[in-house]
Design a protein around this motif. Structure first.
Motif, short mmCIF file in Angstrom:
data_model
loop_
_atom_site.label_atom_id
_atom_site.label_comp_id
_atom_site.label_asym_id
_atom_site.label_seq_id
_atom_site.Cartn_x
_atom_site.Cartn_y
_atom_site.Cartn_z
N LEU A 93 0.82 -1.20 0.00
CA LEU A 93 0.00 0.00 0.00
C LEU A 93 0.86 1.26 0.00
CD1 LEU A 93 -2.22 -2.10 0.59
CD2 LEU A 93 -3.22 -0.44 2.17
N GLY A 94 1.86 1.27 0.85
CA GLY A 94 2.74 2.44 0.93
C GLY A 94 3.51 2.71 -0.34
N ASN A 95 3.78 1.67 -1.13
CA ASN A 95 4.53 1.83 -2.38
C ASN A 95 3.70 2.31 -3.55
OD1 ASN A 95 7.32 1.24 -1.87
ND2 ASN A 95 6.67 -0.85 -1.40
N VAL A 96 2.38 2.24 -3.44
CA VAL A 96 1.55 2.62 -4.59
C VAL A 96 0.64 3.82 -4.31
CG1 VAL A 96 1.63 0.33 -5.64
CG2 VAL A 96 -0.27 0.91 -4.10
N ILE A 97 0.67 4.34 -3.10
CA ILE A 97 -0.16 5.49 -2.73
C ILE A 97 0.70 6.75 -2.84
CG2 ILE A 97 -1.43 6.58 -0.85
CD1 ILE A 97 -2.01 3.73 0.20
N VAL A 98 0.11 7.82 -3.35
CA VAL A 98 0.84 9.08 -3.44
C VAL A 98 1.32 9.49 -2.05
CG1 VAL A 98 -0.29 9.90 -5.54
CG2 VAL A 98 -1.32 10.40 -3.33
N LYS A 99 2.50 10.10 -2.00
CA LYS A 99 3.16 10.35 -0.72
C LYS A 99 2.31 11.10 0.30
CE LYS A 99 7.95 9.96 -1.98
NZ LYS A 99 9.29 10.48 -1.84
N ASP A 100 1.57 12.10 -0.13
CA ASP A 100 0.80 12.88 0.85
C ASP A 100 -0.32 12.07 1.48
OD1 ASP A 100 -0.59 13.04 -1.67
OD2 ASP A 100 -1.77 14.71 -0.88
N LYS A 101 -0.76 11.00 0.84
CA LYS A 101 -1.79 10.12 1.40
C LYS A 101 -1.19 8.92 2.13
CE LYS A 101 -5.57 12.12 -0.15
NZ LYS A 101 -6.37 12.86 0.77
N ALA A 102 0.12 8.71 1.98
CA ALA A 102 0.76 7.52 2.54
C ALA A 102 1.38 7.73 3.92
CB ALA A 102 1.83 7.01 1.57
N ILE A 103 1.31 8.93 4.46
CA ILE A 103 1.96 9.22 5.75
C ILE A 103 1.51 8.25 6.86
CG2 ILE A 103 2.23 10.95 7.58
CD1 ILE A 103 3.88 11.60 5.09
N PRO A 104 0.20 8.04 7.08
CA PRO A 104 -0.19 7.10 8.14
C PRO A 104 0.34 5.69 7.90
CG PRO A 104 -2.07 8.43 7.50
CD PRO A 104 -0.98 8.68 6.49
N LEU A 105 0.22 5.20 6.67
CA LEU A 105 0.69 3.83 6.37
C LEU A 105 2.20 3.73 6.47
CD1 LEU A 105 -1.82 3.08 3.52
CD2 LEU A 105 -1.70 1.90 5.72
N ALA A 106 2.92 4.74 6.02
CA ALA A 106 4.38 4.73 6.13
C ALA A 106 4.80 4.71 7.59
CB ALA A 106 4.98 5.93 5.39
N THR A 107 4.08 5.46 8.42
CA THR A 107 4.39 5.49 9.85
C THR A 107 4.11 4.12 10.48
OG1 THR A 107 3.80 7.84 9.89
CG2 THR A 107 3.95 6.71 12.01
N ILE A 108 2.98 3.53 10.11
CA ILE A 108 2.65 2.19 10.61
C ILE A 108 3.72 1.19 10.18
CG2 ILE A 108 1.01 0.27 10.41
CD1 ILE A 108 -1.19 2.48 10.11
N PHE A 109 4.20 1.33 8.94
CA PHE A 109 5.25 0.42 8.46
C PHE A 109 6.52 0.58 9.28
CE2 PHE A 109 8.44 -1.14 5.36
CZ PHE A 109 7.95 -2.43 5.23
N ASN A 133 6.15 15.25 6.87
CA ASN A 133 5.14 15.81 7.74
C ASN A 133 5.68 15.83 9.18
OD1 ASN A 133 2.91 16.51 9.28
ND2 ASN A 133 1.48 15.28 8.09
N PRO A 134 6.42 16.88 9.53
CA PRO A 134 7.05 16.93 10.85
C PRO A 134 6.07 17.01 12.02
CG PRO A 134 7.48 18.95 9.61
CD PRO A 134 6.74 18.02 8.70
N ASP A 135 4.81 17.32 11.73
CA ASP A 135 3.83 17.47 12.80
C ASP A 135 2.90 16.27 12.94
OD1 ASP A 135 4.74 20.05 13.47
OD2 ASP A 135 3.59 20.90 11.80
N TYR A 136 3.16 15.19 12.18
CA TYR A 136 2.26 14.04 12.25
C TYR A 136 2.40 13.38 13.63
CZ TYR A 136 -0.35 9.89 10.97
OH TYR A 136 -1.29 8.89 10.93
N PRO A 137 1.32 13.37 14.44
CA PRO A 137 1.41 12.92 15.84
C PRO A 137 1.93 11.49 16.03
CG PRO A 137 -0.66 14.07 15.48
CD PRO A 137 -0.02 13.89 14.13
N LEU A 138 1.48 10.55 15.22
CA LEU A 138 1.93 9.17 15.39
C LEU A 138 3.43 9.05 15.10
CD1 LEU A 138 1.16 6.27 16.13
CD2 LEU A 138 0.65 5.88 13.70
N ALA A 139 3.90 9.76 14.09
CA ALA A 139 5.33 9.73 13.76
C ALA A 139 6.15 10.35 14.90
CB ALA A 139 5.59 10.45 12.44
N LYS A 140 5.63 11.42 15.49
CA LYS A 140 6.33 12.03 16.63
C LYS A 140 6.37 11.08 17.83
CE LYS A 140 5.04 16.35 17.39
NZ LYS A 140 4.28 17.62 17.39
#
Length: 182
Positions: A93-109, A133-140
């Motif tokens: 999923l993370g490899n085929v979704i445009v980057k701005d929509k992939a932030i949650p999945l990339a973080t989960i990965f 996205n430096p402000d994404y809460p889960l990534a922080k």
């Protein structure tokens, strides 16, 4: 890893994202339950070598961006499914979704990588997510966990607790409605 034409799938997903934009209602219990069930089925299909449809991928991308329950469900799905197939699913999923929509999945990965003790790769990928996205809460949150050098098994315990709570929440509304109707 499943053999697929990622460029073709990426274009199909991009088109589906445009098609589905603005149609998802995060408060629609029936839709959320269906998405959760579809995620489970898609991971089973990955185990059988079947790639999820562009429609499914776009729907999950949108839902993980707009609904924390769906995002958190995916973060703990390895409590129900083989962690390797979960990782393959999230990676696809993370490899085929445009980057701005992939932030949650990339973080989960990143969390998946951490749990499988690929710590340095998890940290590197998390830096990329935080750059986008430096402000994404889960990534922080993950950044603090990674910096504290939590043991991978403790991270897994955290996702297990979260997953059971999320599943209860997603399905609790359905139970309450049935109870209130009687």
């Amino acid at each position: 890893m499943i053999d697929t034409d990622y460029d073709l799938l990426r274009n199909e997903v991009k088109s589906e994202l445009i098609n589905q934009e603005g149609r998802y209602n995060p408060s629609d219990r029936d839709t959320n339950v269906r998405i959760v069930e579809d995620i489970r089925k898609a991971i089973d299909a990955i185990a059988d070598g079947v790639i999820p449809s562009a429609t499914h991928i776009a729907e999950v991308a949108i839902a993980t961006n707009e609904n924390l329950q769906i995002r958190d469900f995916i973060m703990g799905i390895q409590q129900e499914k083989d962690i390797n197939y979960v990782g393959e699913y999230i990676s696809l999923l993370g490899n085929v979704i445009v980057k701005d929509k992939a932030i949650p999945l990339a973080t989960i990965f990143c969390g998946y990588l951490y749990q499988t003790e690929e710590i340095e790769q998890a940290k590197t990928m998390l830096l990329e997510v935080l750059t986008l996205n430096p402000d994404y809460p889960l990534a922080k949150l993950f950044s603090r966990v990674f910096q504290a050098e939590w043991p991978a098994n403790e991270f897994a315990k955290m996702t297990q607790q979260l997953h059971s709570s999320v599943v209860d929440t997603i399905y609790a509304i359905e139970t309450e409605e049935v109870t209130n109707d009687n």
